[in-house]
Design an enzyme around this catalytic site. Sequence first.
Site, PDB file in Angstrom:
ATOM      1  N   HIS A  88       0.505   7.916   3.603  1.00 60.53           N
ATOM      2  CA  HIS A  88       0.985   7.390   4.853  1.00 60.53           C
ATOM      3  C   HIS A  88       2.408   7.684   4.979  1.00 60.53           C
ATOM      4  O   HIS A  88       3.354   7.028   5.787  1.00 60.53           O
ATOM      5  CB  HIS A  88       0.614   5.992   5.100  1.00 60.53           C
ATOM      6  CG  HIS A  88      -0.674   5.659   4.914  1.00 60.53           C
ATOM      7  ND1 HIS A  88      -1.734   5.781   5.660  1.00 60.53           N
ATOM      8  CD2 HIS A  88      -1.345   5.003   3.658  1.00 60.53           C
ATOM      9  CE1 HIS A  88      -2.826   5.590   5.436  1.00 60.53           C
ATOM     10  NE2 HIS A  88      -2.629   5.020   4.269  1.00 60.53           N
ATOM     11  N   ASP A 142       0.996  -1.233   0.023  1.00 60.48           N
ATOM     12  CA  ASP A 142       0.147   0.110   0.084  1.00 60.48           C
ATOM     13  C   ASP A 142       0.902   1.010   0.089  1.00 60.48           C
ATOM     14  O   ASP A 142       1.556   1.685   0.876  1.00 60.48           O
ATOM     15  CB  ASP A 142      -0.914   0.004   1.163  1.00 60.48           C
ATOM     16  CG  ASP A 142      -1.881   1.054   1.189  1.00 60.48           C
ATOM     17  OD1 ASP A 142      -1.953   2.273   0.390  1.00 60.48           O
ATOM     18  OD2 ASP A 142      -2.822   1.041   1.703  1.00 60.48           O
TER      19      ASP A 142
END
Length: 292
Positions: free
Chosen positions: A198, A193
């Site tokens: 993030h 991911d």
Amino acid sequence: MPIDPDKAIGAELGSVDFSWSESDVLLYHLAIGTGSKPGDQLSPTALRYTLDGPDLQVLPSFGVVAPTFHATDPPPLELPGCDINLAQVVHGSQSISVAGRVRASGSATVTTRISEIWDKGKAAVIWQEGVATAPSGERLWTTRSSIFVRGEGGWGGDRGSAEPVELPDRVPDTDTTYAVTPQQALLYRLCGDRNPLHADPGFAKAAGFPAPILHGLCSYGIVLRTLTDELLDGDAARVGGFGVKFAGVVFPGETIRVRGWHEDGRIVGSASVAGGERDGAPVLGDVVLTTA
């Protein structure tokens, strides 16, 4: 309209062939914090997650990420009948149920479809279901996930139903914490991911956050591992399924408090931020671990 339920509900999203190795499993376990406590390098319980060989076990949450584990591009959002973008979307919930012990290496095919769409008026909830099968045809696991799409809804569709999980009014059977490391999100992004939310401070700020946030599925894995270690003697094979609702965010460097109760033949729990300015902020709700 941006979401056409007649086209979307029941739409097949295709099948993906994938494989995984012991190295993938080891990386995943390290990314969700296994082996990070003092003494874990000598602990037989911790080494069942972090040492390759015949005793290596697999936490079932690995099955959620296994099909995309080697992806290097940010996750796409292309759903039949759904004209939406990532800025509208929040991961709402996630669950997995396994048919048996997850193997430390193997290959499979996952077939995914849109199973339901709920009309919440000012938002829509899109549910996907994926079934992973071995080359022999044996079912390995089933995943269900929902995304909450802000600004959609209002077409008069089914609002759906979701009964909240009631937590017992007694002292929990485990009440423990996990300190999220500063590099946790950077490590977890290697599990497939690469969403810049993030990792990239500038992207996170543009999205309304003061800093990059931890992946929700990383919190998902952390909490399952914690409950397994605390209440199932660290035996991942005793996990039959695990489901949660994503209730809030975690920033690397914060601490997650995990509470769990044995209740009616299953484990129910919650996760929240512990300490600091955001003490008590919710992380995961409706936490249910079913045993095999």
